[in-house]
Scaffold this motif. Structure first.
Motif, PDB file in Angstrom:
ATOM      1  N   UNK A  10       7.433  -1.552   9.439  1.00  0.00           N
ATOM      2  CA  UNK A  10       6.042  -1.659   9.872  1.00  0.00           C
ATOM      3  C   UNK A  10       5.203  -0.528   9.272  1.00  0.00           C
ATOM      4  N   UNK A  11       5.756   0.672   9.281  1.00  0.00           N
ATOM      5  CA  UNK A  11       5.048   1.815   8.700  1.00  0.00           C
ATOM      6  C   UNK A  11       4.825   1.610   7.198  1.00  0.00           C
ATOM      7  N   UNK A  12       5.871   1.168   6.498  1.00  0.00           N
ATOM      8  CA  UNK A  12       5.740   0.926   5.061  1.00  0.00           C
ATOM      9  C   UNK A  12       4.722  -0.169   4.777  1.00  0.00           C
ATOM     10  N   UNK A  63       4.643  -3.214  -7.071  1.00  0.00           N
ATOM     11  CA  UNK A  63       4.347  -2.967  -5.657  1.00  0.00           C
ATOM     12  C   UNK A  63       4.447  -4.259  -4.849  1.00  0.00           C
ATOM     13  N   UNK A  64       4.034  -5.358  -5.445  1.00  0.00           N
ATOM     14  CA  UNK A  64       4.129  -6.650  -4.761  1.00  0.00           C
ATOM     15  C   UNK A  64       5.594  -6.992  -4.479  1.00  0.00           C
ATOM     16  N   UNK A  65       6.459  -6.735  -5.446  1.00  0.00           N
ATOM     17  CA  UNK A  65       7.893  -6.990  -5.246  1.00  0.00           C
ATOM     18  C   UNK A  65       8.425  -6.131  -4.098  1.00  0.00           C
ATOM     19  N   UNK A  66       7.974  -4.867  -4.035  1.00  0.00           N
ATOM     20  CA  UNK A  66       8.404  -3.993  -2.935  1.00  0.00           C
ATOM     21  C   UNK A  66       7.895  -4.519  -1.594  1.00  0.00           C
ATOM     22  N   UNK A  67       6.629  -4.970  -1.568  1.00  0.00           N
ATOM     23  CA  UNK A  67       6.061  -5.498  -0.325  1.00  0.00           C
ATOM     24  C   UNK A  67       6.817  -6.747   0.123  1.00  0.00           C
ATOM     25  N   UNK A  68       7.183  -7.586  -0.828  1.00  0.00           N
ATOM     26  CA  UNK A  68       7.925  -8.807  -0.505  1.00  0.00           C
ATOM     27  C   UNK A  68       9.283  -8.465   0.093  1.00  0.00           C
ATOM     28  N   UNK A  69       9.976  -7.526  -0.530  1.00  0.00           N
ATOM     29  CA  UNK A  69      11.280  -7.099  -0.006  1.00  0.00           C
ATOM     30  C   UNK A  69      11.138  -6.501   1.383  1.00  0.00           C
ATOM     31  N   UNK A  70      10.125  -5.667   1.571  1.00  0.00           N
ATOM     32  CA  UNK A  70       9.873  -5.060   2.878  1.00  0.00           C
ATOM     33  C   UNK A  70       9.589  -6.136   3.924  1.00  0.00           C
ATOM     34  N   UNK A  71       8.783  -7.128   3.562  1.00  0.00           N
ATOM     35  CA  UNK A  71       8.448  -8.207   4.500  1.00  0.00           C
ATOM     36  C   UNK A  71       9.698  -9.002   4.870  1.00  0.00           C
ATOM     37  N   UNK A  72      10.565  -9.262   3.896  1.00  0.00           N
ATOM     38  CA  UNK A  72      11.814  -9.977   4.183  1.00  0.00           C
ATOM     39  C   UNK A  72      12.705  -9.168   5.122  1.00  0.00           C
ATOM     40  N   UNK A  73      12.794  -7.854   4.874  1.00  0.00           N
ATOM     41  CA  UNK A  73      13.591  -6.990   5.754  1.00  0.00           C
ATOM     42  C   UNK A  73      13.016  -6.972   7.167  1.00  0.00           C
ATOM     43  N   UNK A  74      11.692  -6.908   7.261  1.00  0.00           N
ATOM     44  CA  UNK A  74      11.041  -6.905   8.569  1.00  0.00           C
ATOM     45  C   UNK A  74      11.297  -8.221   9.297  1.00  0.00           C
ATOM     46  N   UNK A  75      11.188  -9.336   8.601  1.00  0.00           N
ATOM     47  CA  UNK A  75      11.420 -10.640   9.226  1.00  0.00           C
ATOM     48  C   UNK A  75      12.858 -10.765   9.710  1.00  0.00           C
TER      49      UNK A  75
END
Length: 126
Positions: A10-12, A63-75
């Motif tokens: 969430x912070x990221x 950065x988009x790839x990082x955001x996508x990975x972060x979103x998948x981890x969060x989900x």
């Protein structure tokens, strides 16, 4: 550990959203500068601005790839957390079960991850 993962993701997510806004402003600025240089006939500066724009575009794609990975981890983490909430609710019957689910969801919404453990353990927050 799961709560720490959710909190970190969430912070990221919030910090990356701010970076996207900064990059978007920089893209707009570079496009305006490049077009001004083109209108003035300064092709060297125009190429320089478009080169910077190309580099920024590559950076935004990463950065988009990082955001996508972060979103998948969060989900994934939130799904696991929801399963834990359901298991905690199944330990109770009727209205108590519904209260646990509602309190846990409220704690997640308010990002009160530490009280979430208390709710799951005791059925209510302290």
């Amino acid at each position: 550990q799961l709560l720490e993962t959710v909190e970190a993701c969430t912070h990221h997510q919030q910090s990356m959203a701010a970076e996207v806004a900064d990059h978007s402003n920089a893209v707009k600025d570079l496009i305006v500068r490049a077009e001004d240089a083109r209108l003035l006939g300064d092709m060297a500066r125009m190429r320089s601005f478009y080169s910077q724009l190309h580099g920024l575009n590559r950076q935004m794609a990463m950065e988009h790839a990082k955001r996508t990975t972060n979103q998948e981890n969060l989900a994934t983490s939130l799904k696991s957390l929801n399963l834990m909430i359901q298991l905690a609710a199944n330990l109770r019957v009727g209205a108590a079960s519904a209260r646990v689910v509602a309190a846990c969801h409220a704690a997640i919404k308010n990002q009160a991850y530490r009280t979430l453990q208390d709710i799951m353990r005791t059925g209510h927050s302290r």
